[in-house]
Design a protein around this motif. Structure first.
Motif, PDB file in Angstrom:
ATOM      1  N   PRO C 166       0.814  -1.208   0.000  1.00  0.00           N
ATOM      2  CA  PRO C 166       0.000   0.000   0.000  1.00  0.00           C
ATOM      3  C   PRO C 166       0.854   1.267   0.000  1.00  0.00           C
ATOM      4  O   PRO C 166       1.849   1.345   0.723  1.00  0.00           O
ATOM      5  CB  PRO C 166      -0.795  -0.117   1.310  1.00  0.00           C
ATOM      6  CG  PRO C 166      -0.910  -1.588   1.559  1.00  0.00           C
ATOM      7  CD  PRO C 166       0.397  -2.154   1.072  1.00  0.00           C
ATOM      8  N   GLY C 167       0.454   2.234  -0.828  1.00  0.00           N
ATOM      9  CA  GLY C 167       1.173   3.497  -0.883  1.00  0.00           C
ATOM     10  C   GLY C 167       2.336   3.532  -1.847  1.00  0.00           C
ATOM     11  O   GLY C 167       2.881   4.603  -2.132  1.00  0.00           O
ATOM     12  N   ASP C 168       2.734   2.392  -2.388  1.00  0.00           N
ATOM     13  CA  ASP C 168       3.895   2.339  -3.284  1.00  0.00           C
ATOM     14  C   ASP C 168       3.648   3.061  -4.608  1.00  0.00           C
ATOM     15  O   ASP C 168       2.509   3.202  -5.057  1.00  0.00           O
ATOM     16  CB  ASP C 168       4.222   0.876  -3.635  1.00  0.00           C
ATOM     17  CG  ASP C 168       5.193   0.262  -2.641  1.00  0.00           C
ATOM     18  OD1 ASP C 168       5.607   0.951  -1.686  1.00  0.00           O
ATOM     19  OD2 ASP C 168       5.545  -0.923  -2.816  1.00  0.00           O
ATOM     20  N   PRO C 191      -1.367   0.104  -4.223  1.00  0.00           N
ATOM     21  CA  PRO C 191      -0.306   1.098  -4.422  1.00  0.00           C
ATOM     22  C   PRO C 191      -0.925   2.467  -4.706  1.00  0.00           C
ATOM     23  O   PRO C 191      -2.083   2.538  -5.141  1.00  0.00           O
ATOM     24  CB  PRO C 191       0.448   0.576  -5.653  1.00  0.00           C
ATOM     25  CG  PRO C 191      -0.552  -0.257  -6.387  1.00  0.00           C
ATOM     26  CD  PRO C 191      -1.426  -0.876  -5.320  1.00  0.00           C
ATOM     27  N   SER C 192      -0.162   3.527  -4.446  1.00  0.00           N
ATOM     28  CA  SER C 192      -0.689   4.870  -4.696  1.00  0.00           C
ATOM     29  C   SER C 192      -0.630   5.237  -6.169  1.00  0.00           C
ATOM     30  O   SER C 192      -1.507   5.916  -6.685  1.00  0.00           O
ATOM     31  CB  SER C 192       0.105   5.907  -3.894  1.00  0.00           C
ATOM     32  OG  SER C 192      -0.306   5.893  -2.561  1.00  0.00           O
TER      33      SER C 192
END
Lengths: 346, 346, 346, 346
Positions: C166-168, C191-192
């Motif tokens: 998450p957020g990658d 992922p972002s």
């Protein structure tokens, strides 16, 4: 300045107190712009948290603007918009180096507990460089108040510790704010089923809106049977306890499948019976955790990208000066259909 | 052929029984050359294991020579020297594919439990291709008998689940055969301290010979105080429970440090009290496991390289035909200073 | 029966061939109901895959109905609807036990390669118990054809090996069917940003529809500069190579950030230059993988839950008997805007 | 004070320079008691490291006694015995929070590179709280000098990144100080075989003394053939590159088995050819890493427990004032049979 001060069990006041000042070179003073009330604050008000002594300003969540920093603070300057972490981390002790900020030798959960907190116009933040986070431009502040505590808590203690993975069947016992934060962040990993279990029909309805695929009202004491039926008697891959009492823990240990995970999020006041006579051969993993807030940077990215919408949890808004009333509302959550309240000081 | 047959609580006999025959294409018949007795067999003899019914041949450990294989067996042929795993794995079900052989839908722990076992001249092994292992040339057979059950159990349930790592402080509660197998395999990961806790001075002396850096006699009920003193009040990184009663579990949950691991190895007959009122915020991981024997190939390599010396655990040797006497010796382990007995049929 | 037979480079025919028969007790015969054509089949047709000899029936993807099983097959019976895995796994060798089915000593990629494949009315599947999967009720068959190869490939080799979280920020170089399967399954982990890089505007448009947050047309040779600009010069957390040539690999190694991952998915025909003079100190992880299809059960669950919609990749449909024409269409993918074609035999 | 100063390629002097002073509140001044010379220092002397400019004091390893600390330093006080890490970590930036100290935005490898180093009577250490380590009582100082750089490097870049596990076959290419540190720390995880590959017979003999189970002299260009023969043509589970040239990298990529790991430790000056045409389907993981020194606390524990004996690497001792001569000896390592030299200032 004005602040919400605890004066012993059942007694609180919104009153004038001295504005905090820098005590160490690593401190910052933050002017609060938004804060909230946590379920833990209600426990404190009942006198359940002995580390909180009278005359303490409560609150461990919020965002604000840096007013002043000590000489050793390098990541932040006056004027910076910041998110305050509920966990204070010195960044230097053995625990902090391992990412176990919750057990920081000089910090941990101190705000609104052993030192004054965020339900005030100003707050002193120790170890500011490692306990505050910059707020990205164009990010909604209200959403970020949810990142001080409940989202890292649900995500770290529930989702990460529970090792939720694509295709999993997940059960979350407790659909309060933390359980709902767990529900929202569990979806980062695309489980196939998320079964939400609670006594309150309104919260179960909210859960469905937030992505639960199934809901179970446990008020008849038959949560276990219902979950087993929903899972064709296989049980769940991940059972997340987000209440903190023996009965809800017992649901978790009964519905978890062989090889599965029980992730405890709830704050427990007494022991539970662990059924090792069955579980010893069930290949389960049980975890406990006081949130470390190590995932705050990750969560900030998911909010910035729009993947996470923490604002959905906010049901009520007040001015900070109305905090006495806000406590009443939040203290009566079921009837008020309250999840999280926002207190604004702008 | 002759076999050790269970005839109900307290009754066993070394008697003539029919030689096993192939029942499925995936079966093998193995002539036993060496076997042993497990603590579990003593529990069975007491009537504590309801899945074991009268007329069952006991035993789930041993090595032998393949006598005959079914048509679908391709990894083994008659004449092959083999190690028998205590866990039978079909290799095809969802659990087996995940490495959770202990919960195999068609196998798991069946030998000497729900089907006839290894304390006999011959045994039928279902799913031979995935439940037997070739014995490397020049490997001592006695050592390998220890790999049927106790070494995978100590290693998987204790060491791997406990996530022992270099520099760690490890405590193992229980210095019986399984606890000692845990002690020996924990050293694969170079912990700094291994504290062994038991009531029996002889077993503690053996522990020191096997690599324990500290020993604690818990017969005075002060194990916790002693471990805390030995660790400067920090507690241990990994606490391994290798007994299976509430008191020993309680030692583990009390001595584990924040962020640490409790790995349960013991077979429990009743529930334990889990002190969640303290542990909820202690960031611990608690695991349970019935051995999967997924690490048997790894353990075989460590024996072949000389890194692991399982033979140290063997204290007594008998002919297989003397098994009635061997049971008496093993059943009186403390007085006989017995750890593992070997029964030879060559 | 009729089948698509390879007769050497450039030569193929839809022709009558003998219906396959059981050769081993672990075989199954499957009547194909739906199959497809893979980019690898086009490589075979060019003569690029020397293991494929003339007179081979091509194809390694598809679904069907079990017609007949060998005596040792226990998971499947005649009449069962099954998904065929592109990787054949014996379930018994050291590699299979480690989940490295791609390197199975008796299987691996054999279908339509070293033995006859799925572009036929019937196919023989060795080791059926561990190489076929039951199709859940009410699941769309077309979607599942995509699970024979491209979805496990994109997911295992790209997403799992790339450790997307998450957020990658993720970049995928190559928006062909495999790249798109990677794009869809990368979203399992929230992922972002997912930046899709390709030469073809149509495929980039499709990428955006499928969830790419940014697209980069690399036809001007400036992909690196564009990605660095999009990431404020930080580069990407995960760079996934889904083409198989030095130029696209070079993009990946140039845009990956310190501490990041390069996951190779592409089939490479020649060596690449690895810039260790820069990367030695860049703390990167580079992985390669021939798909193992260990995640097929997980992917089946994500399809059943509706989280994954593999059908989106299907652009063309033909009768199986029209496969010669289907090859022409698929062989001219850019102009035909073809992604995956479905061949129906029902 | 006196220090070893670099005056451009080939020019160094032991000369009088100003004693360092505190520049930031987070600095400490350390009086060096023991230091050493690194292979990197020899590269600097050749002019190969452009970030090192004339008049720089060299050296990034050593132990000493804290002379003075800035106001924000809280972990250390004057008089403390400390180990200096070769990597300076601010403890506050995104990289440090992720444990990627090597890429610290305000530190990383700076000592003896972009700021003055440890080959001097005194050194200034930035971010002292997170870049120094307390020396445990009764620990031998010479051993600890080896923990400034070479042991964390061998352990993190080689052993941890290579994921060495019990039973593995490991090959280490290069038996210099770093390769030998890798050899010693690889044994933390009990591999079955460690094959050491080098051109120098003396170093191979040392390797055997240090625990290598096999040695291969690669001076005939047949290292690959020899390793394949030693592994019955299976190759190695982990191949560790500890030299830094294309030829040694090529050995690693050729001997690694399917599913295996290549861990690069060497400092490379040019690109290498990566054989993706073979490796794409070989399921390998290749890692690179500039040491982070995150494992220094772990290594300190293994030294304290006696499990690790870093002192074995020390072959020569000099007074610090003899450092010009020590450089000559170390620069002529093969002939002098030098591994690590210790420079004493007590």
């Amino acid at each position: 300045m004005k602040a919400l001060v605890y004066h012993g069990p059942g007694k609180r006041a919104w009153e004038e107190t001295p504005k905090p000042v820098l005590k160490a070179e690593t401190d910052a003073i933050v002017r609060i712009t938004k804060t909230t009330i946590c379920g833990t604050d209600l426990h404190i008000m009942k006198g359940d948290v002995p580390t909180v002594t009278p005359d303490r300003i409560l609150g461990h969540e919020g965002i604000g603007v840096v007013a002043e920093v000590g000489k050793a603070v390098s990541n932040f300057h006056a004027g910076a918009r910041v998110l305050i972490s509920c966990i204070t981390s010195c960044g230097k002790c053995d625990y902090c180096k391992k990412g176990l900020y919750s057990h920081c030798e000089h910090g941990g959960w101190v705000l609104g507990n052993t030192i004054n907190g965020t339900q005030a116009e100003y707050v002193r933040i120790p170890f500011a460089d490692t306990s505050l986070y910059h707020i990205p431009d164009r990010t909604d502040g209200e959403a970020l108040v949810m990142l001080s505590d409940i989202f890292p808590t649900g995500f770290e203690c529930g989702v990460l510790n529970g090792q939720v993975k694509p295709g999993d069947t997940v059960a979350i016992v407790g659909a309060g704010p933390i359980g709902l934060a767990t529900l929202l962040t569990a979806q980062f990993y695309s489980p196939s089923e998320i079964i939400m279990i609670d006594l309150d029909e309104n919260r179960l309805a909210v859960s469905q809106k937030f992505g639960a695929t199934k809901v179970v009202n446990s008020s008849d004491g038959k949560a276990v049977e219902k979950v087993m039926a929903l899972t064709k008697n296989k049980g769940v891959d991940v059972a997340i306890e987000a209440v903190g009492i023996p009965a809800t823990f017992d649901i978790c240990q009964t519905i978890v499948t062989a090889g599965g995970h029980i992730a405890n999020v709830g704050v427990h006041g007494k022991s539970v019976e662990l059924r090792l006579e069955k579980l010893w051969a069930h290949n389960i993993t049980l975890t406990t955790r006081l949130v470390d807030t190590v995932t705050t940077p990750l969560l900030l990215k998911t909010v910035a990208s729009g993947r996470l919408q923490p604002k959905q949890l906010i049901t009520h808004r007040f001015r900070l000066s109305e905090i006495m009333k806000a406590y009443d509302t939040f203290g009566n959550a079921a009837q008020e259909r309250a999840l999280k309240v926002i207190l604004v000081n702008e």
